[in-house]
Design a protein around this motif. Structure first.
Motif, short mmCIF file in Angstrom:
data_model
loop_
_atom_site.label_atom_id
_atom_site.label_comp_id
_atom_site.label_asym_id
_atom_site.label_seq_id
_atom_site.Cartn_x
_atom_site.Cartn_y
_atom_site.Cartn_z
N TYR A 97 0.84 -1.33 0.02
CA TYR A 97 -0.08 -0.04 -0.07
C TYR A 97 0.83 1.27 0.01
CZ TYR A 97 -3.43 3.66 1.46
OH TYR A 97 -4.24 4.72 1.33
N ALA A 98 0.70 2.30 -0.74
CA ALA A 98 1.32 3.25 -0.86
C ALA A 98 0.29 4.74 -0.89
CB ALA A 98 2.12 3.29 -2.19
N GLU A 99 0.81 5.71 -0.51
CA GLU A 99 0.34 6.93 -0.40
C GLU A 99 0.96 7.97 -0.86
OE1 GLU A 99 -3.09 6.75 3.16
OE2 GLU A 99 -1.30 7.79 3.36
N PRO A 135 -4.16 -11.02 1.96
CA PRO A 135 -2.89 -11.43 1.74
C PRO A 135 -2.24 -11.89 3.01
CG PRO A 135 -3.31 -8.81 2.19
CD PRO A 135 -4.75 -9.62 2.22
N ARG A 136 -1.39 -12.54 2.73
CA ARG A 136 -0.56 -12.95 3.89
C ARG A 136 0.57 -12.10 4.62
NH1 ARG A 136 0.33 -18.42 4.17
NH2 ARG A 136 1.33 -17.96 6.24
N GLU A 137 1.03 -11.03 3.54
CA GLU A 137 1.95 -10.10 3.93
C GLU A 137 1.62 -8.69 3.48
OE1 GLU A 137 7.00 -9.72 4.47
OE2 GLU A 137 6.06 -11.38 3.29
N VAL A 138 1.81 -7.53 4.18
CA VAL A 138 1.34 -6.40 3.58
C VAL A 138 2.51 -5.34 3.76
CG1 VAL A 138 -0.26 -4.26 3.63
CG2 VAL A 138 -1.11 -6.68 4.15
N LEU A 139 2.97 -4.76 2.81
CA LEU A 139 4.01 -3.86 2.81
C LEU A 139 3.70 -2.67 2.72
CD1 LEU A 139 6.16 -5.53 -0.29
CD2 LEU A 139 6.30 -6.09 2.08
N VAL A 140 4.22 -1.69 3.53
CA VAL A 140 3.82 -0.23 3.86
C VAL A 140 5.01 0.67 3.97
CG1 VAL A 140 1.63 -0.54 4.57
CG2 VAL A 140 3.50 -0.22 6.35
N SER A 141 5.16 1.93 3.65
CA SER A 141 6.31 2.48 4.22
C SER A 141 6.35 2.74 5.45
CB SER A 141 5.99 4.09 3.42
OG SER A 141 6.92 4.86 4.11
N GLU A 142 7.66 2.88 6.04
CA GLU A 142 7.97 2.90 7.56
C GLU A 142 7.01 4.28 8.06
OE1 GLU A 142 12.39 1.02 7.69
OE2 GLU A 142 12.24 3.18 7.59
N ALA A 143 6.76 4.88 7.33
CA ALA A 143 6.19 6.34 7.87
C ALA A 143 4.52 5.83 8.25
CB ALA A 143 6.09 7.55 6.87
N LEU A 144 4.06 4.92 7.61
CA LEU A 144 2.71 4.65 7.73
C LEU A 144 2.52 3.48 8.75
CD1 LEU A 144 1.44 4.84 3.88
CD2 LEU A 144 1.22 6.34 5.81
#
Length: 876
Positions: free
Chosen positions: A136-138, A174-183
């Motif tokens: 997920y990205a913003e 999903p089994r794993e979700v990637l996000v920015s460290e800021a989120l």
């Protein structure tokens, strides 16, 4: 004395420093070893013995290990318990390290990070479910969600606001979700609610500018425009996926298909709470058993099962798309013989997508190649069967991808044996006759004894020594042995030009020849040479397969489409389901609808399911009353499930159904405490109700059960009353609103589009009998005390409840002030058990029936018994 760290332990610590958040599986020969804190954690998680190896900083070094050949099972256990694993392999042969000196250690490096979202091995995955890795990205106020299943290579992306993130993740699971460290901190609650692991990446991983270049490099294109028009936020989310795959796979990028933008074809919106309530793909306990998916899944291939889950999780919202899917099911239903032959053929198909992915990542083997070969042969049979039929549009499009694979099919058919081994290193997977050099090496390896026997015969004839033998030992290898008497002749001219003396023992003399030395070398090397040839051929075959990844992926999707259509047709025929009418109206009319999961459960118990009618067309909201245990919750859920099934393109459990497109489904049926967030049951109920009232549009379907029950009576009634008014006047959606507040029945005459319905019961000798039949009207009471009695409450509690209920109802009739006085006049509660009522006198009819065994009566005897019983009744 200064303690020194061994070179091997120094290497371990150096490598471990680069992966502080993972358990380091450090390869040592045939084992993966773990040391220090990793060993302590792994031994506890895997229930294996913790030992020690040497000392560090004055303390023993904890150690544990697992065999390399069984490592996958341990990976799965650790992943399920929340660990990540860094796999550290030996990058050279130990003999090379010895050449550099006695203190040199074998070069090692991490070749892969094993995480929940990056699994590819069959043993680590559920073949019938996707294993998604999401990102997920913003960028400013815009969000995007991208996801990939690296076991199949499917990549998708969509615009996704933060408010929609939870429902979309619930859809994908999903089994794993990637996000920015800021989120990370902001999204931790959303991700943890779904049971997924969250991984934070640096901001640079989601940089859209550099990310676009990375994506172009991965796909080998100059621009992403060929795949669609992506926003900067969508590119950012895709870039996060690719960056993480590069990190975890150590540069060995999986075979990724071009990204697909979702959003062009809208799908029904279902939030996480509703998915749990309806148990679409997972039962309340978390497993698949007991879910709607488990009941309707009749697919015979893994790819077909995954397609079914995707369709069920994302019902379509376009009538034309749904109609085309229904047409495929109807075709299969009408062509019963074709359907059965097709399903039988598809049972021989394998999971091409995952076999392809493993081969591309060098985690596959000859058996994956054979799986692709066998599936290509299945595709030929399916295509041949299709030629005799005029297929509906969806299947016509799918059938086009079944052909065009002749070269690859023939190549694999000629190259591979029928049942190859799992691993290429074992050899023996290339068919005889495919490669002449390999055949020769195998012959020498396998027929070495016969070759040596032939040479022995030739040498015996040449030396004229019938007793001459060729033998072998580990010191000399192959040698010619004869007695000392015959040896003198062999050492003399001209035989000494052929036989070379090697060794003399007490009774024997040993010789060799140039030819024997050469054949010995060839025999000893034949096995290794054969493996080398097979490795070269394996690499060539793999290259040919990977080069055809696009067409093979389309073939796999085509077979899945055929499988799903046939499976849904089989379901419809066996369970007597109907094809629903789907259009863009606001109709919702279901005749003789059933709950598929409950119906199947009752069938196992031999109990019939009571089908019911539901019509939300003229009156879009039904106010449903009736006692607990009467079947209100089942009725609510079954109509929501029928809408989901209809819009995924399936037939539905009813005799007739007409459903106007449902854009959203909201369910609030049952609630529990959320102690982790400090929420009571009532607070959870109110939060969920608020979400429905704030989000439901006029095409939504809402099912609500017992709103307001978690607080005081009048508080609860007022909240339920206002909620129903809001649904009717503001949301203007279709809804079924179940309640125990009978006072709300008055709303049917006050609000347009609201109609009363009730689940019928019957009282008999003080007991309540549930008929499970829904009809127009309203219940006059809740029968709570009778239900309590059925549940097994002590008799004195049930009798006391009746007394209190009578006082409360009398006080209600006479006015609120009188109610308190009546309660004050109640006699005190007595803990003395209530004596059971004396048994009633048994009638003559009952007495006669008590001795009858119906199974033993003939038709004539049964008729005579009826006349006899009638006479007894008249006499009574």
């Amino acid at each position: 004395m200064t303690e020194t760290v061994t070179p091997m332990m120094a290497q371990f610590l150096e490598i471990k420093a680069g992966y502080p958040d993972a358990l380091l599986f450090y390869r040592m020969g045939d084992f993966y070893e773990m040391f220090f804190d990793d060993a302590v954690a792994a031994s506890a998680a895997l229930d294996i013995t913790l030992t020690k190896r040497g000392k560090h900083a004055g303390a023993d070094i904890p150690m544990c290990g697992v065999p390399v050949h069984a490592a996958e099972g341990y990976f799965l256990t650790l992943i399920r318990k929340g660990f990540r694993v860094a796999v550290c392999e030996q990058m050279e042969d130990p003999s090379e390290a010895k050449k550099r000196g006695s203190k040199s250690v074998v070069r090692r490096d991490v070749v892969r990070l094993v995480t929940p979202g990056t699994l590819t091995e069959d043993t680590l995955l559920d073949a019938r479910r996707h294993n998604y890795l999401a990102a997920y990205a913003e960028i400013r106020d815009e969000g995007a969600l991208a996801w990939v299943d690296i076991s199949t290579g499917a990549v998708s992306v969509m615009a996704c606001s933060r408010m929609r993130l939870g429902p979309e993740l619930a859809r994908l699971t999903p089994r794993e979700v990637l996000v920015s460290e800021a989120l990370e901190s902001e999204l931790a609650e959303v991700v943890s609610d779904l049971g997924a692991a969250m991984t934070g990446l640096g901001r640079t991983a989601f940089d859209s500018t550099s990310g676009e270049k990375r994506l172009c490099s991965v796909y080998g294109v100059a621009s992403l425009d060929a795949f669609g028009s992506f926003t900067r936020t969508e590119i950012s989310a895709l870039a996060g996926l690719v960056e993480y795959l590069d990190i975890t796979q150590k540069g060995n990028m999986p075979l990724l298909r071009p990204p697909v933008q979702e959003g062009d074809s809208p799908v029904m919106q279902i939030d996480a709470t509703t998915r749990r309530s309806l148990e679409l793909t997972h039962a309340m306990g978390g497993g698949r058993q007991g879910s709607l998916l488990s009941v309707i899944d009749r697919t015979v291939t893994a790819a077909g099962a995954r397609l079914l889950e995707r369709r069920l999780a994302s019902p379509a919202c376009r009538a034309d798309v749904i109609g085309e899917r229904q047409a495929s099911v109807q075709f299969m239903l009408e062509q019963g013989r074709f359907r059965e032959d097709l399903r039988e053929a598809l049972r021989g198909a394998h999971d091409v997508d995952r076999a392809l992915s493993r081969l591309a990542l060098d985690r596959g083997g000859p058996r994956d190649m054979a799986a692709i070969r066998n599936t290509l042969e299945v595709a030929d049979r399916v295509n041949a069967a299709c030629q005799a039929h005029e297929l509906p549009p969806v299947l016509t499009l799918a059938a086009r991808h079944l052909t065009g694979h002749d070269d690859l099919r023939d190549l694999l058919g000629e190259a591979l044996v029928a049942e190859p081994p799992v691993l290429s290193r074992d050899g023996g997977f290339i068919a005889p006759g495919y490669d002449a050099d390999l055949d020769e090496a195998r012959k020498l390896r396998d027929e070495g004894r016969s070759v040596i026997a032939g040479m022995q015969s030739d040498y015996a004839a040449l030396a004229e020594v019938p007793s001459l033998k060729i033998k072998h030992n580990n010191v000399l290898g192959y040698f010619i042995e004869t007695t000392a008497t015959h040896a003198e002749k062999m050492m003399a001219a001209p035989l000494n030009e052929t036989f070379i003396h090697r060794q003399t023992t007490a009774n024997q003399v040993r010789f060799t020849t140039v030819d024997l030395n050469e054949i010995e070398t060839r025999i000893l090397n034949a096995g290794g040479h054969a493996l080398d040839i097979e490795k070269r051929l394996y690499a060539s075959l793999k290259e040919s397969i990977v080069a055809a990844a696009g067409p093979l992926g389309a073939l796999a999707a085509a077979l899945a489409e055929f499988d799903l259509a046939a499976a849904l047709a089989d379901l419809a025929q066996r369970e007597n389901w109907c094809r629903p009418v789907i259009d863009d109206s606001r109709a919702f009319e279901v005749t003789a609808g059933r709950h598929p999961v409950v119906e199947q459960a009752q069938a196992r118990l031999g109990a019939p399911f009571v089908a019911n009618y539901c019509a939300l067309t003229e009156a879009p909201i039904w106010l449903l009353t009736g006692p607990n245990m009467a079947g209100k919750s089942t009725f609510l859920r079954q109509n929501a499930l029928i809408a989901v099934l209809a819009q995924m393109g399936s037939y539905v459990p009813a005799s007739e159904a007409h459903i106007g497109i449902v854009s959203q489904i909201f369910s609030r049926v049952g609630a529990s405490d959320d102690l982790a967030r400090g929420r009571s049951t009532f607070m959870v109920e109110m939060v969920e109700t608020a979400a429905i009232l704030n989000q439901a549009d006029d095409r939504a379907l809402v099912i609500l059960d017992e709103i307001g029950r978690g607080t005081a009576t009048y508080d609860g009634l007022s909240i339920a009353w206002a909620t129903l008014e809001h649904l009717a006047e503001v949301n203007r959606c279709r809804a079924i609103f179940a309640t125990h507040y009978h006072e709300m029945a008055a709303l049917a005459s006050r609000l347009d589009g609201v109609e009363n319905a009730t689940v019928t019961v019957k009282e008999w000798d003080g007991d309540v009998i549930f008929l499970h039949e829904v009809r127009k009207g309203t219940a006059d009471r809740s029968y709570g005390v009778q239900v309590a009695r059925l549940a097994g409450l002590p008799t004195q509690v049930v009798e006391r409840a009746k007394v209190v209920l009578e006082a409360l109802e009398k006080g209600e009739r006479e006015g609120g002030g009188r109610k308190d006085a009546l309660i004050d006049d109640l006699p005190l509660f007595s803990a003395t058990p209530v004596q059971p009522a004396p048994p009633q006198k048994v009638s003559a009819v009952e007495d006669r029936l008590a001795g009858i065994l119906p199974d033993e009566l003939s038709p004539r005897e049964a008729l005579a018994l009826v006349y006899e019983l009638r006479t007894l009744m008249d006499e009574a």
